[in-house]
Design a protein around this motif. Structure first.
Motif, PDB file in Angstrom:
ATOM      1  N   ARG A 175      61.990   7.332 -86.709  1.00 54.08           N
ATOM      2  CA  ARG A 175      60.731   7.776 -86.091  1.00 54.08           C
ATOM      3  C   ARG A 175      60.133   8.944 -86.862  1.00 54.08           C
ATOM      4  O   ARG A 175      60.860   9.799 -87.390  1.00 54.08           O
ATOM      5  CB  ARG A 175      60.998   8.197 -84.643  1.00 54.08           C
ATOM      6  CG  ARG A 175      59.780   8.514 -83.812  1.00 54.08           C
ATOM      7  CD  ARG A 175      60.199   8.821 -82.385  1.00 54.08           C
ATOM      8  NE  ARG A 175      61.030   7.756 -81.847  1.00 54.08           N
ATOM      9  CZ  ARG A 175      61.763   7.858 -80.739  1.00 54.08           C
ATOM     10  NH1 ARG A 175      61.781   8.999 -80.071  1.00 54.08           N
ATOM     11  NH2 ARG A 175      62.475   6.847 -80.318  1.00 54.08           N
ATOM     12  N   SER A 181      55.264   7.447 -84.487  1.00 52.23           N
ATOM     13  CA  SER A 181      55.397   6.044 -84.874  1.00 52.23           C
ATOM     14  C   SER A 181      56.848   5.729 -85.223  1.00 52.23           C
ATOM     15  O   SER A 181      57.611   6.605 -85.639  1.00 52.23           O
ATOM     16  CB  SER A 181      54.505   5.750 -86.083  1.00 52.23           C
ATOM     17  OG  SER A 181      54.649   4.419 -86.519  1.00 52.23           O
ATOM     18  N   PRO A 198      55.589  -0.945 -88.710  1.00 50.69           N
ATOM     19  CA  PRO A 198      55.333   0.256 -87.904  1.00 50.69           C
ATOM     20  C   PRO A 198      54.584  -0.085 -86.618  1.00 50.69           C
ATOM     21  O   PRO A 198      53.785  -1.026 -86.565  1.00 50.69           O
ATOM     22  CB  PRO A 198      54.464   1.113 -88.830  1.00 50.69           C
ATOM     23  CG  PRO A 198      54.735   0.609 -90.208  1.00 50.69           C
ATOM     24  CD  PRO A 198      54.996  -0.855 -90.047  1.00 50.69           C
ATOM     25  N   ARG A 199      54.844   0.698 -85.604  1.00 47.42           N
ATOM     26  CA  ARG A 199      54.126   0.538 -84.344  1.00 47.42           C
ATOM     27  C   ARG A 199      53.716   1.917 -83.833  1.00 47.42           C
ATOM     28  O   ARG A 199      54.340   2.936 -84.156  1.00 47.42           O
ATOM     29  CB  ARG A 199      54.976  -0.168 -83.283  1.00 47.42           C
ATOM     30  CG  ARG A 199      56.189   0.625 -82.858  1.00 47.42           C
ATOM     31  CD  ARG A 199      56.884   0.014 -81.661  1.00 47.42           C
ATOM     32  NE  ARG A 199      58.050   0.806 -81.278  1.00 47.42           N
ATOM     33  CZ  ARG A 199      58.748   0.610 -80.161  1.00 47.42           C
ATOM     34  NH1 ARG A 199      58.410  -0.349 -79.321  1.00 47.42           N
ATOM     35  NH2 ARG A 199      59.792   1.380 -79.882  1.00 47.42           N
ATOM     36  N   LEU A 200      52.664   1.926 -83.032  1.00 47.94           N
ATOM     37  CA  LEU A 200      52.178   3.172 -82.449  1.00 47.94           C
ATOM     38  C   LEU A 200      52.944   3.461 -81.170  1.00 47.94           C
ATOM     39  O   LEU A 200      52.951   2.659 -80.245  1.00 47.94           O
ATOM     40  CB  LEU A 200      50.687   3.047 -82.138  1.00 47.94           C
ATOM     41  CG  LEU A 200      50.005   4.296 -81.576  1.00 47.94           C
ATOM     42  CD1 LEU A 200      49.994   5.405 -82.616  1.00 47.94           C
ATOM     43  CD2 LEU A 200      48.589   3.964 -81.129  1.00 47.94           C
ATOM     44  N   ARG A 201      53.594   4.613 -81.111  1.00 50.46           N
ATOM     45  CA  ARG A 201      54.249   5.051 -79.884  1.00 50.46           C
ATOM     46  C   ARG A 201      53.319   5.959 -79.080  1.00 50.46           C
ATOM     47  O   ARG A 201      53.033   5.684 -77.923  1.00 50.46           O
ATOM     48  CB  ARG A 201      55.553   5.792 -80.209  1.00 50.46           C
ATOM     49  CG  ARG A 201      56.690   4.898 -80.675  1.00 50.46           C
ATOM     50  CD  ARG A 201      57.894   5.717 -81.079  1.00 50.46           C
ATOM     51  NE  ARG A 201      58.370   6.572 -79.987  1.00 50.46           N
ATOM     52  CZ  ARG A 201      59.268   6.188 -79.063  1.00 50.46           C
ATOM     53  NH1 ARG A 201      59.758   4.960 -79.083  1.00 50.46           N
ATOM     54  NH2 ARG A 201      59.664   7.032 -78.134  1.00 50.46           N
TER      55      ARG A 201
END
Length: 623
Positions: free
Chosen positions: A235, A256, A275-278
């Motif tokens: 992260r 992310s 990747p992903r948006l947290r």
């Protein structure tokens, strides 16, 4: 009467001499050796110098007040006799009688020495009439160190997250290093992660527990062990913040990881998770009016907090599993949040408007004319209900996005007395469907609701605490980790709300700065809502549904069991075996046991279970 005439000068000379010595020594030392280690030592000495400067300012102000009071007693003239203490700044403020006590955290993240337990004042400027006006400096309030000074002011014996704990990392903890780009401060956070799990059932979800997919006896996966390891939950996070004026701070935060899976992801060669948006949000904090604003994607305000109602202070378990814990209340979603605090940051009230989503259970309702676009057949000829549509454009084409008519509305009250943290919250949600019955189209909107609370009890402050939380209502199942459905469908296609309840209880111990030990129990439960028509069973938990095929791997019968409840018991520990100026390295392990219960139907009420052991290594370069 005591003589005050010579004391200020004596104290001022002594303090000035000490201040000068403390400045000369580190400067000469830094010239002797120009290497990273000596620079790090110099930085720490500069921090001590700032602290000494603050003490000198407080001593000076105390003496001025004593002189003013003495002169007033003798009939002299001064404008300071009834002076009210106030310190304000871009990260928080102290007003009225709040005074840091010995052992309390300071803005620099250290413990308050006994010598600092005096009235807290920033800088000052004399005016021609002999009185003085408080003009606190940025350094005197935040000391260039802590990005969330306000969270230290609760003094509830719970305190803010310790940055190194996994609960803090889950919430989005930032590091202790602050970089400056002009007036903007940049703070980095995150960690490198390598986790693995061994489980006695094959649930192909990695270290993310998907309780609804734990197999029953009829599946070969029930009889197969599984091992999975990956680094996809590594992260990265960043916050940029700056003071707009003496009382208002603006900040932007983004976080992310690589928890998302693209269509081309495979575990056989590249393991190319994307990747992903947290989290990604903007905040405005007004320390003069005690008002706090947030807009963007963050943990829902329903998530229990640790101090006040403050971003990145959410109370999250220390578990390794990325799905957190069965029964935990949480989502991360878009929201507009307004918070006001009272009584020296003791009482907090918040209102949040958040992005809605509804999980539908359509057991017994077949796809209408073979549609896979959120349309389900209702009893009768040509009748159907529309609950959502598949994503188009930049949304997921294989994901069905529910129809929503209004945002979720969430309210919360938090209380931080001198012992413990306590919350109460409520939510209103509006599931919405469209149906066509006997050739007539109609829209349907239901009102889902829920309420709950949480508390943190510091049995031994900062060493042993108990956490309790719960939420119950109708149509709010998606706010629990298990993701049980919010609603099913009625015969006319309207939402049929399902009752829901979830709770967690945990004991967390910090024997010393190197170890964290925890044990949790979590539970989430769903009600039932069903009807029978045309000789068929419809809805969630229908006793006429067929569970006869759930018991045997060789059975060809159906297994349509509806989950009644999920329970999880877990224990674990973390050990920080490396900690220094280059960051922290920690290792953890966790044992977890989950059990799934179903509603009774034809063939009985099948159950299933999952046993797991997790391992994790993390390197936190900024902690």
């Amino acid at each position: 009467m005591r003589n005050f005439s010579s004391r200020p000068a004596g104290w001022l000379c002594l303090s000035g001499a000490l201040l000068l010595c403390s400045f000369i020594v580190p400067v000469s030392a830094s010239r002797a050796e120009d290497d990273p280690e000596s620079l790090d030592i110099m930085e720490r000495q500069m921090e001590r110098l700032q602290q000494q400067q603050m003490e000198l300012q407080r001593d000076l102000m105390t003496m001025r007040k004593q002189i003013a009071q003495h002169r007033a007693h003798l009939g002299g003239s001064t404008g300071t006799g009834g002076h009210s203490l106030q310190v304000s700044g871009s990260a928080g403020h102290v007003r009225g009688g709040w005074t840091p006590q010995e052992g309390q955290p300071t803005a620099m993240g250290e413990r308050m020495p006994a010598s600092m337990g005096r009235p807290h004042i920033g800088g000052h400027s004399d005016n021609p009439n002999g009185s003085f006006i408080d003009t606190p400096t940025f350094e005197s309030v935040v000391a260039h160190r802590d990005e969330d000074l306000i969270s230290h002011m609760a003094n509830n014996n719970v305190g803010p997250h310790t940055r190194e704990t996994v609960g803090a990392q889950s919430a989005g903890a930032l590091g202790s290093k602050v970089f400056h780009a002009g007036s903007v401060s940049i703070i980095l956070g995150g960690f490198f992660d390598a986790a693995a799990v061994e489980e006695n059932r094959h649930v192909a979800s990695g270290i993310f527990n998907s309780w609804a997919n734990i197999p029953f006896h009829n599946s070969p996966n029930f009889h197969t062990d599984n091992f999975t390891g990956d680094a996809r939950y590594t992260r990265f996070s960043l916050m940029a913040r700056a003071p707009l004026n003496a009382h208002t701070t603006v900040a932007g935060f983004v976080e992310s990881d690589f928890g998302a899976s693209a269509e081309t992801t495979n575990p056989y060669e590249s393991n190319s998770y994307v990747p992903r948006l947290r989290q990604a949000y903007l905040t405005l904090d007004d320390a003069k009016r005690d008002v706090h604003f947030l807009i963007g994607q963050a943990w829902t305000m329903l998530t229990p907090d640790r101090v006040g109602i403050i971003p990145r202070q959410e109370s999250l378990p220390e578990t390794i599993e990325s799905s957190i814990l069965a029964g935990q209340t949480w989502t991360r979603q878009w929201q507009v949040r307004m918070v006001k605090d009272f009584l020296q940051h003791r009482l907090w009230t918040g209102l949040s408007i958040e992005n809605p989503a509804t999980i539908y259970d359509t057991t017994g309702f077949g796809a209408y004319n073979g549609s896979d676009n959120g349309e389900y057949a209702l009893p009768g000829n040509g009748n159907y209900a529309k609950v959502g549509s598949n994503g188009v454009g930049l949304t997921g084409s294989t994901t069905n996005y529910s129809n929503e008519i209004a945002p979720d509305v969430i309210a919360k009250v938090a209380w931080d007395p001198s012992w413990g943290h306590y919350e109460m919250e409520g939510i209103v949600h509006f599931p919405h469907t469209r149906s066509v019955v006997d050739g007539v189209g109609e829209n349907h909107t239901a009102v889902a609701w829920g309420g709950g609370g949480s508390m943190i009890l510091p049995v031994i402050p900062h060493h042993l605490e108990i956490r309790l939380a719960g939420l119950a209502g109708k149509g709010i199942g998606r706010y629990g980790s298990v993701l049980l459905p919010d609603t099913t469908l009625k015969e006319n296609g309207a939402p049929g709300l399902l009752s829901s309840a979830q709770a967690t209880a945990g004991v967390i111990a910090h024997p010393n700065k190197l170890f964290d030990v925890y044990g949790y129990f979590g539970m989430q439960r769903s009600g039932r809502n069903y009807f029978d028509a045309d000789g068929s069973a419809y809805g969630y938990g229908n006793p006429m549904s067929d569970n006869t095929g759930c018991w045997s791997e060789t059975s060809s019968a159906a297994c349509t069991a509806s989950i009644k409840s999920v329970e999880e018991f877990t224990i674990g520990a973390w050990y920080r075996f490396i900690k220094g100026k280059y960051g922290t390295v920690q290792a953890g392990t966790q044992l977890a046991y989950s059990r799934v219960h179903t509603w009774g139907a034809i063939g009985g009420s099948p159950t299933t279970s999952l046993s797991e052991i997790f391992f994790d290594f993390r390197y936190l370069p900024f902690q």
